[in-house]
Design an enzyme around this catalytic site. Sequence first.
Site, PDB file in Angstrom:
ATOM      1  N   HIS A 137      15.796 -17.279  -7.537  1.00  0.00           N
ATOM      2  CA  HIS A 137      15.832 -17.215  -9.005  1.00  0.00           C
ATOM      3  C   HIS A 137      14.484 -17.596  -9.625  1.00  0.00           C
ATOM      4  CE1 HIS A 137      20.235 -16.823  -9.755  1.00  0.00           C
ATOM      5  NE2 HIS A 137      20.296 -17.287  -8.520  1.00  0.00           N
ATOM      6  N   CYS A 142      19.428 -12.167  -7.621  1.00  0.00           N
ATOM      7  CA  CYS A 142      20.667 -12.669  -7.016  1.00  0.00           C
ATOM      8  C   CYS A 142      21.803 -11.648  -7.159  1.00  0.00           C
ATOM      9  CB  CYS A 142      21.016 -14.027  -7.618  1.00  0.00           C
ATOM     10  SG  CYS A 142      22.133 -14.995  -6.592  1.00  0.00           S
ATOM     11  N   GLU A 200      13.597 -17.301 -12.625  1.00  0.00           N
ATOM     12  CA  GLU A 200      13.793 -17.871 -13.977  1.00  0.00           C
ATOM     13  C   GLU A 200      14.094 -19.365 -13.928  1.00  0.00           C
ATOM     14  OE1 GLU A 200      16.043 -16.315 -12.291  1.00  0.00           O
ATOM     15  OE2 GLU A 200      18.091 -16.904 -12.847  1.00  0.00           O
TER      16      GLU A 200
END
Lengths: 234, 87
Positions: free
Chosen positions: A194, A86, A196
Site C-alpha cells: 500500500h 491490493c 498510500e
Amino acid sequence: MKWAVIVFPGSNCDEDAASAIREVTGDEAHLIWHDASDLSDFDAIVLPGGFSYGDYLRSGAIARFSPVVEAVKREAQKGKLVLGICNGFQVLTESHLLPGALLRNDNLQFRCEMTELVVENNQSPFTADYAIGERIRIPIAHGEGRFVADDTTLAKLQTGRRVAFTYHANPNGSVQNIAGILNEQGNVLGLMPHPERAVMEWMDSVDGRRMFLSMHRYMKEARALVGANGSANS
Amino acid sequence: MKTYEVEVRIWLKPSVFDPQGHAVEQALHTLGYAEASDLRIGKYMHLTVQSTSLSEAQMRVEEMCERVLSNPVMETYAYTLKEVALS
C-alpha cells in the site's frame, strides 16, 4: 490533474488513497462509485484496497463485472494510468488487465506489516522517481497476496521488464518474490503493498510519495506534449 | 421449462500450491493418519437452473464456470446436472 479513486461495495482504502493523492500531489482526487460508466474526464484511475463485494467468490472476482471496470478498461486502452493497490491488483488480474492471479498466502497468515521492496524497473510512469535496485519500505495488509502465473507468463513478465517491484523477504509465497507488475504497455500497475500508507513521516515511511509524484509528473508531461503538438498543428 | 439441480466443484490446479489443503494434511499426519496424502481443499456450490433441455442447461453451466465461478488461470472445475421433478 484529476484522479478517480474507484469505490466498490467493500472498498476500505478509498479515502486513504484519495487523501494521499491530495496530500502528495496537490491534485483533485474524486471518489467514484462502482456504477459509473464514463471515466474519460480523469487523468488517472486508482483501484484501492479493501474487500470488494466481500471477496466471497474470489478476491476481485465480482468487482470485475461492475460497470466501472469496463470504463477502466477503455481508459487503460487509451494509455491512461491505472494503479491497482491490493484488492485493486486482484480486480486487475480478474479482469485480465494484468496476467496471473493472487491466491491465499502460503503461510495461511493475514500479514499486516512493513515490507522492504526492491525496485526492479524505474522506466515506468509509476516508478520513474525511484532508483533501480533501490530498497523502499511500503506496508502490506493482505491474506491473499501470493502472486502466481504460469511459466510462459512469467517469462513474458521478465523479458518485458514488467516486474516493477519484488519483496526483499517474501511475506506470502509469491512466485519469484513478485510484489507488483506492469501491463505490456506500461500504463497499468498492480501491487499488493500500500503506497498510500507510506506518505507521511508518522506513517514510518514516506517511500510511497514518489509513486504518486512520479505519476503526477508523467501526466503533466503527457498533457504538455499533447498541448505542444496541438498548437504546432494549428 | 425443466429444472436441473447443479453441483459445481472447484479446485486449484494441481500445479498450484494449496496451503489450506497442506495444513489439513499435516494435521491428519499428526493425528496418526499417515496414509492420507494429496489433500486439496476446494469449493462446492449448489444451484438450480431452469432450462428447456439438458444440453442447453449444460452449456449455460459451463459458461458460468468458465466466466464467473472459477478462475481458469488457477482453478479447474467439474459439475453434475440432475433433472428434478417439480412438485
